[in-house]
Scaffold this motif. Sequence first.
Motif, short mmCIF file in Angstrom:
data_model
loop_
_atom_site.label_atom_id
_atom_site.label_comp_id
_atom_site.label_asym_id
_atom_site.label_seq_id
_atom_site.Cartn_x
_atom_site.Cartn_y
_atom_site.Cartn_z
N HIS A 144 1.15 -1.12 0.00
CA HIS A 144 -0.15 -0.05 -0.35
C HIS A 144 0.84 1.45 -0.65
O HIS A 144 0.46 2.37 -0.35
N VAL A 145 2.25 0.90 0.63
CA VAL A 145 2.81 2.44 0.78
C VAL A 145 4.24 2.27 -0.08
O VAL A 145 4.28 3.46 -0.75
N PRO A 148 3.49 1.01 -4.45
CA PRO A 148 2.74 2.84 -5.53
C PRO A 148 4.07 3.78 -5.51
O PRO A 148 3.92 4.69 -6.34
N GLN A 149 5.06 4.16 -4.67
CA GLN A 149 5.85 5.47 -4.56
C GLN A 149 7.26 5.33 -5.21
O GLN A 149 7.54 5.84 -5.44
#
Lengths: 235, 245
Positions: A144-145, A148-149
């Motif tokens: 989730h973190v 994606p970054q």
Amino acid sequence: MLSFLIAEIPRLFTIYNVILLLKAALTTLSLSAVGCVIGLFFGFLLSIARLSHRPIFWPLKALALIYVEILRRVPFLITLMIFFFGAQVLGFNISALAIAFISTSVISTAFVAEIVRAGLRAVKPSQMEAAAVMNFSAWHSFWHVRLPQAWPLILPPVFGYFVLFIKDTALASQVGVLELTQAGKILNTKGFSASLVYGAVLILYFIISYPLARFGAYLERRLGASRHSRPRRAI
Amino acid sequence: MAHLDIRGLVARYNNATVLDGIDLSIERGEIVSLIGPSGSGKSTLLRVISGLLPPREGTVSLAGETINYADRRSLRRSRDKLAIVFQQYNLFGNMNVLRNVMVAPVTIQKRDKKTVEAEARALLDKVGLGDKLTSYPDELSGGQQQRVAIARALCLKPDILLLDEVTSALDPERVGEVLDTVKMLAADNMTLLIVSHEMGFVREVSHRVAFMADGKIQEMGPPAQIFGAPQQPRTQAFVSRILGH
């Protein structure tokens, strides 16, 4: 000179020669595609292993480090030769094409692993801390973190590498694989003008690599220029 | 029973001792502020409580349960009960405002998505950001990001909220809007542990104020005592310097 070359065009592009060039182009495309896909898959696994802090992954982490550090420093041709002659010495009956597939995948994995690792590490530690205090598991934080970054940082250099990598597949001709460069050599030794033959080979390399480069640029625009991430540093 | 009970807490960064025997007990619904010079260990104390820096010695108990920082399950249970708002907000850059607030309650706490969304919208309305649901963190001002961070922490339904210098990264115009939000929380009877350099705010909202220096709580008491009649020379020097400015 020019009129000579123009007169040679119909002689060069007979059905037989065109099929030879297209088959060779298909081999180059296959070597590139397999190398890219396998490199991306195992490169991700290796980079995740290298980023893991759990003691259970330490042996894997050490192996991944050794793999990446050695294979990124060895010329592709040497890797190819080691696999080619190593297979013969060990008595494996493997085709030159299979050796080329294995070698390209092994090399691609090492380079992609390093690009992916750098991209994943560039995500700010404070983002991971925020996830940790909200009880995100390692997997949730990654999915989730971190990932994606990291995508906007990973994809442009990966595609840049893939474009270079397509050109490196030409070295497979050294172990007798009929890929584009080898096809060019064959046609040249048949007496066709080197300018014309390698001009045709150049165009075919361009046709293979240009869409990949454009796709990489498209992803860079969509992801790299996205405001939805704030990397700590570029790769 | 104290809501948050800290006994003999010691923490180190490498070999440097940053917390040197902290004792602090906070009752349910109490608001305690930590003040002190930079490097005194205020933010580190919040990091230790939330498990980002494991303590070397001492204990932290939440609602009577001592946290075992070496045990993942114990740490998870403690993190279920508390939330922290960071000085630098730490909003997830890849998520819009609404998703930032909803992601942990839905994904981690497995609460009903529709209910969480309604709560998130209400919280964001409460902090004055009901019109910024689809904005991304870098489209917001520092004050707005900090208020999203507060809403995100509150949506976790914590028993205790830790606020780490929530106004220090903001320009003076934005400080007021964040402080107003914290005052709303204080009115809701939530247990708050606040690290702040905003002395006026600390004096206004706190039940007790702890002055920290050199990794220790040097003095603790009601705001009137700390700001009006500090007992310790170091507190006196700090307060007179701060209030003198």
